[in-house]
Design a protein around this motif. Structure first.
Motif, short mmCIF file in Angstrom:
data_model
loop_
_atom_site.label_atom_id
_atom_site.label_comp_id
_atom_site.label_asym_id
_atom_site.label_seq_id
_atom_site.Cartn_x
_atom_site.Cartn_y
_atom_site.Cartn_z
N UNK A 1 -0.74 17.30 -26.29
CA UNK A 1 0.35 18.24 -26.03
C UNK A 1 1.67 17.54 -26.34
N UNK A 2 2.42 18.15 -27.28
CA UNK A 2 3.68 17.56 -27.70
C UNK A 2 4.83 18.28 -27.04
N UNK A 3 5.86 17.53 -26.66
CA UNK A 3 7.05 18.14 -26.08
C UNK A 3 7.80 18.93 -27.13
N UNK A 4 8.33 20.06 -26.73
CA UNK A 4 9.10 20.90 -27.63
C UNK A 4 10.58 20.65 -27.39
N UNK A 5 11.31 20.31 -28.45
CA UNK A 5 12.74 20.10 -28.35
C UNK A 5 13.42 21.24 -29.10
N UNK A 6 13.85 22.24 -28.38
CA UNK A 6 14.36 23.46 -28.99
C UNK A 6 15.85 23.31 -29.25
N UNK A 7 16.18 22.85 -30.43
CA UNK A 7 17.58 22.60 -30.73
C UNK A 7 18.16 23.58 -31.74
N UNK A 8 17.32 24.26 -32.49
CA UNK A 8 17.80 25.14 -33.55
C UNK A 8 17.04 26.44 -33.51
N UNK A 9 17.74 27.56 -33.60
CA UNK A 9 17.09 28.86 -33.70
C UNK A 9 17.41 29.47 -35.05
N UNK A 10 16.38 29.91 -35.74
CA UNK A 10 16.56 30.57 -37.03
C UNK A 10 16.24 32.04 -36.85
N UNK A 11 17.21 32.90 -37.04
CA UNK A 11 16.96 34.33 -36.94
C UNK A 11 16.37 34.83 -38.26
N UNK A 12 15.68 35.96 -38.17
CA UNK A 12 15.04 36.55 -39.33
C UNK A 12 16.01 36.68 -40.48
N UNK A 13 15.63 36.10 -41.63
CA UNK A 13 16.44 36.24 -42.83
C UNK A 13 17.46 35.15 -43.02
N UNK A 14 17.61 34.24 -42.05
CA UNK A 14 18.59 33.17 -42.19
C UNK A 14 17.88 31.86 -42.47
N UNK A 15 18.65 30.80 -42.71
CA UNK A 15 18.08 29.49 -42.96
C UNK A 15 18.55 28.53 -41.89
N UNK A 16 17.86 27.42 -41.79
CA UNK A 16 18.19 26.44 -40.75
C UNK A 16 19.54 25.82 -41.02
N UNK A 17 20.44 25.81 -40.04
CA UNK A 17 21.73 25.19 -40.26
C UNK A 17 21.65 23.68 -40.38
N UNK A 18 20.65 23.08 -39.77
CA UNK A 18 20.51 21.63 -39.80
C UNK A 18 19.45 21.27 -40.83
N UNK A 19 19.87 21.03 -42.07
CA UNK A 19 18.93 20.78 -43.14
C UNK A 19 18.10 19.52 -42.89
N UNK A 20 18.63 18.57 -42.13
CA UNK A 20 17.93 17.31 -41.92
C UNK A 20 16.63 17.49 -41.14
N UNK A 21 16.51 18.58 -40.40
CA UNK A 21 15.31 18.79 -39.60
C UNK A 21 14.19 19.43 -40.40
N UNK A 22 14.47 19.88 -41.64
CA UNK A 22 13.47 20.62 -42.38
C UNK A 22 12.68 19.72 -43.31
N UNK A 23 11.38 19.87 -43.30
CA UNK A 23 10.51 19.16 -44.23
C UNK A 23 10.29 20.03 -45.46
N UNK A 24 9.95 19.40 -46.56
CA UNK A 24 9.65 20.13 -47.79
C UNK A 24 8.86 19.20 -48.69
N UNK A 25 8.42 19.74 -49.82
CA UNK A 25 7.81 18.92 -50.85
C UNK A 25 8.16 19.51 -52.20
#
Length: 562
Positions: free
Chosen positions: A5-29
């Motif tokens: 069980x991992x702790x959840x750190x809820x720091x960013x909310x993304x509403x439908x149709x928007x993008x994450x304001x904190x790009x550093x938290x997003x993974x990609x490839x």
């Protein structure tokens, strides 16, 4: 294996149709390294390790009545935010997901729910969306909020679990971004396959209980297809789904079978597919000219656009299998893949599929990337015989001569919370009390009907599958067997499954043919009873949903309750 069980750190909310304001938290490839995902990769054991993105994806869905014409024939349909299929839910591996669902349906009997098919709901059982097990139905005018974490990645779908609403229109795709076991250039998104009746499924339910499965009129690809009364190319209404390919580009397609009664073979003329995922389990890639896809199953495939002719068009085909489907024009379920500026009617007409008409599974081809072992010594095992029984003048499906019957107003989790354990308002309950034990389930049937079996709350291991009578020698290797959440009990055959009791809750196992679910072909597992209450973190909201339903319901329970 214990669940981490991992702790959840809820720091960013993304509403439908928007993008994450904190790009550093997003993974990609990228196209050249799809196996990687931040510091994780395709070999990371996602059962025990989940990225901590600190991001919440939040959605607001309104369920309403509508009239749509997906194949040119108008019909009453239930829609999500005005569309069918409903809007695709997007998340990244590790995100938290919140979905607010408001019921504005006005037809009679229309409570509702949303089940997130294949999402394991680790320690979040109350969010599984199953009336009579994890919640009461949501009454018209009421809103429910579901909260869960994307601990898996890949492709799945959501649908109502109330009556036949999933096939009245309340269904759509889910894409959870993460690593992949093969590279590709572009993601084409969801290819949602569904069959379609011109009368509503609810209006056909009495027929299904007294005569047998109704014949569906048509099938759709991403909510559209053509139709003519005689199946000809003249006097057609509706339109084909189309998608554009560019020569030399490789595309990921996320194929979902959301049908009520139809098993498909999926293929694209003159193109080969590389299959990289089954359900939400990444697998070692294999190539195929076509795939068998049963109801509730999903496959992620990569198709390389290797046709160099600029103006060529090719049929995308979802071919209903006559052994376990009944459609008047099975060769007319098609979309168009086109090269060039605009689609036109393809000239390709020759396609050859071995055993066309038979309902198969891809089991023999599935080798999970994250390898797991199955214990040879289960602490619990049970044979479940599927049969048809009659109740009055109605046909009911049954497991061990018990047809599932549960009470909308008294769901299993409410009973657990109150300390009840006699299941007086429930039929078809199996208790699994010990943590991290292994359970084997052998499902058998002598009837000439195939059943796609789906288990909530778990991936299961497919240990044996075939026709005829099961023999212990039929069991396959216990070293990394195929793993998924939906598999086919073949016509007149058997299916041996295994799973570990690593997720406390009330979990449904059922046939995913819509008629069969409503007619009781299901059981439920009460897993680790003493630990379930700790997963009910918002009993107040659960009870409010039940109180609102109790105040609204003016008609008797009319089906199995699930």
């Amino acid at each position: 294996m214990k669940f981490l069980r991992l702790l959840l750190h809820l720091s960013t909310t993304i509403q439908l149709g928007s993008t994450a304001p904190n790009k550093a938290t997003r993974c990609s490839n990228s196209a050249s390294n799809r196996a990687y995902w931040c510091k994780y990769d395709i070999h990371t054991d996602y059962y025990t390790v989940v990225p901590d993105t600190g991001v919440t994806r939040e959605y607001w869905w309104v369920l309403e009545d509508g009239i749509i014409s997906p194949d040119g024939v108008p019909r009453y349909t239930q829609t999500i935010n005005g569309s069918y299929p409903g809007p695709t839910l997007f998340a990244d591996w590790g995100d938290n997901v919140i979905v607010h669902v408001t019921n504005k349906l006005t037809q009679s009997n229309n409570g509702t729910s949303v089940h997130f098919h294949g999402i394991r709901q680790n320690y979040t059982n109350p969010n599984d969306g199953v009336p009579s097990l994890t919640q009461c139905p949501v009454a018209p005018g009421d809103t429910i909020t579901y909260k869960w974490r994307a601990t898996q990645y890949g492709t799945t779908w959501y649908h109502s679990h109330f009556g036949l609403q999933a096939w009245e229109g309340l269904a759509g795709g889910i894409i959870i971004n993460g690593p992949a076991s093969s590279n590709y250039d572009e993601d084409k998104g969801v290819i949602f396959l569904s069959d379609w009746t011109h009368p509503t499924p609810d209006s056909l339910f009495d027929y299904s209980e007294t005569v047998g499965p109704p014949v569906v009129n048509n099938s759709l690809i991403n909510g559209t297809n053509v139709w003519s009364e005689d199946g000809s190319t003249t006097n057609q209404v509706g339109s084909h789904f189309t998608t554009k390919f560019k020569s030399g580009t490789s595309y990921r397609l996320r194929v979902i079978n959301g049908a009520i009664d139809t098993h498909f073979k999926f293929t694209i003329d003159n193109h080969v597919m590389t299959v990289i995922s089954s359900d939400l389990v990444p697998i070692k890639p294999y190539t195929a000219d076509y795939i068998d896809i049963g109801i509730g199953q999903r496959y992620d495939v990569i198709v390389t656009a290797n046709q160099s002719h600029v103006a060529r068009n090719f049929w995308m085909r979802a071919i209903p299998q006559t052994e376990c489907a009944s459609e008047p024009y099975p060769n007319n379920i098609r979309g168009i893949v086109y090269y060039g500026n605009s689609p036109s009617t393809p000239t390709t007409t020759n396609f050859s599929i071995p055993d066309n008409g038979l309902c198969g599974d891809e089991t023999d081809n599935l080798s999970p990337i994250v390898e797991k072992e199955v214990s040879a010594h289960p602490m619990w095992s049970k044979t479940q015989d599927v049969s048809v029984i009659t109740v009055g003048n109605l046909f009911k499906w049954a497991v061990n001569n018990v047809s599932m019957l549960v009470n909308w107003k008294d769901p299993s989790l409410m009973q657990v919370y109150k300390g009840d354990s006699n299941w007086s308002t429930t039929a078809g309950v199996i208790e699994l009390d010990e943590a991290n034990d292994w359970a084997y389930i052998l499902i058998e049937s002598t009837l000439p009907v195939a059943h796609p079996m789906h288990l909530h709350g778990h991936d299961f291991f497919v240990l044996a599958q075939g026709t005829g009578v099961y023999n212990a020698s039929d069991i396959g290797s216990l070293s990394n067997p195929p793993r998924r959440d939906t598999a086919l009990l073949q016509s007149g055959g058997y299916l041996l499954l295994a799973f570990q009791t690593d997720n406390p809750g009330a979990w449904l196992m059922h046939c995913h043919i819509g008629w069969h679910t409503s007619e009781g072909l299901a059981i439920q597992f009460i897993e680790r009873y003493s630990e379930i209450n700790a997963t009910i973190t918002d009993y107040k909201s659960m009870k409010a949903t039940c109180d609102n339903w109790d105040a609204w319901q003016t008609f008797p329970d009319i089906d199995s309750g699930i």
